[in-house]
Design an enzyme around this catalytic site. Structure first.
Site, PDB file in Angstrom:
ATOM      1  N   GLY A 127       0.681  -1.324  -0.046  1.00 43.85           N
ATOM      2  CA  GLY A 127      -0.170  -0.064   0.010  1.00 43.85           C
ATOM      3  C   GLY A 127       0.954   1.244  -0.019  1.00 43.85           C
TER       4      GLY A 127
ATOM      5  N   ASN B  35       0.931   2.736  -6.357  1.00 35.77           N
ATOM      6  CA  ASN B  35      -0.238   3.381  -5.543  1.00 35.77           C
ATOM      7  C   ASN B  35      -0.580   4.680  -5.808  1.00 35.77           C
ATOM      8  OD1 ASN B  35      -1.145   0.879  -4.079  1.00 35.77           O
ATOM      9  ND2 ASN B  35       0.822   0.952  -3.449  1.00 35.77           N
TER      10      ASN B  35
ATOM     11  N   ASP C 109      -7.087 -11.103  -7.319  1.00 35.45           N
ATOM     12  CA  ASP C 109      -7.437  -9.660  -7.646  1.00 35.45           C
ATOM     13  C   ASP C 109      -6.975  -9.146  -8.754  1.00 35.45           C
ATOM     14  OD1 ASP C 109      -4.604  -9.316  -7.407  1.00 35.45           O
ATOM     15  OD2 ASP C 109      -4.875  -8.564  -5.280  1.00 35.45           O
TER      16      ASP C 109
ATOM     17  N   HIS D 291      -1.805  -8.480  -8.188  1.00 33.13           N
ATOM     18  CA  HIS D 291      -0.762  -8.969  -7.639  1.00 33.13           C
ATOM     19  C   HIS D 291      -0.226 -10.374  -8.259  1.00 33.13           C
ATOM     20  CE1 HIS D 291      -2.177  -6.198  -4.428  1.00 33.13           C
ATOM     21  NE2 HIS D 291      -0.919  -5.902  -4.416  1.00 33.13           N
TER      22      HIS D 291
END
Length: 230
Positions: A90, A119, A200, A203
């Site tokens: 993150g 990010n 997802d 990743h």
């Protein structure tokens, strides 16, 4: 890139929230890792990887990410370097820049691998801010005589080709301006292979990690010879 058109915006929004919530738990084990890194750095030159979830083993079993594979590659090739994985899931360029002074002071790295920026795009950070942060990371690393390797990223096609090119252009420009090598795209060779991504579709899986290392290694290895005497 054309085959990598996933529902990125919806998944990314949920992912940013989830990653932010789990970041503290993922970093809970960092103190012991940092202690081991610091111990190793006292006897070997250190490679610091300053990254986000793509380098922090997000969703992967421990010690299966490309950074750990880098440690194994160094040992196999008898290159005497320690590796400090200073990556946090993150993290943004702002977060990396904020953490950098303590990392440089503690580890005194020979090489800093900068894998940040994805990010920023997910959170809508202005490109000028991302560029300024990356420039500061490079400059502060160079100021302590560390070699720097930039790891580039593209954003998905649904962000629009113009933004995607401008985003990647930040890395290209800094590479030329600061005379540092650039890994053009960390995810090169896997973006059109959904099976190499976790659920997802953001990743990479364990199976993809050797490919990530192969994308980094050709640009990293030349830096090691230049710093081996430190």
């Amino acid at each position: 890139m054309e085959n990598f058109k996933v529902n990125w915006d919806a998944r990314a929004a949920a992912l940013v929230t989830r990653v932010t919530l789990v970041a503290l738990s993922l970093t809970a084990g960092l103190p012991s890792a940092h202690a081991a890194d610091a111990q190793a750095a006292r006897s070997l030159p250190t490679i610091v990887v300053l990254g986000d979830s793509l380098s922090a083993e997000y969703g992967l079993p421990r010690d299966t990410g490309w950074v750990n594979l880098l440690r194994e590659r160094l040992a196999k090739e008898r290159l005497d370097y320690s590796v400090a994985n200073s990556s946090i899931s993150g993290d943004t360029t702002s977060g990396g820049l904020a953490r950098l002074p303590a990392i440089l002071n503690r580890l005194k790295p020979a090489v800093v691998v900068v894998e940040l920026g994805a990010n920023d795009a997910l959170r809508g950070v202005p490109l000028a801010t991302t560029e300024a942060n990356l420039r500061s990371i490079v400059e502060r690393s160079q100021a302590v005589h560390a070699k720097v390797l930039l790891v580039g990223m593209y954003v998905p096609p649904n962000y629009g080709p113009d933004y995607s090119q401008k985003f990647h252009g930040v890395y290209e420009q800094l590479s030329k301006e600061k005379k540092v090598p650039l890994v053009p795209f960390l995810l090169a060779g896997i973006v059109d292979k959904p099976a190499l991504f976790q659920a997802d579709q953001i990743h990479p899986t364990v199976q993809a990690q050797p490919l990530l290392l192969e994308n980094v290694w050709p640009n990293l290895k030349p830096l090691l010879g230049a710093t081996a005497s430190r």
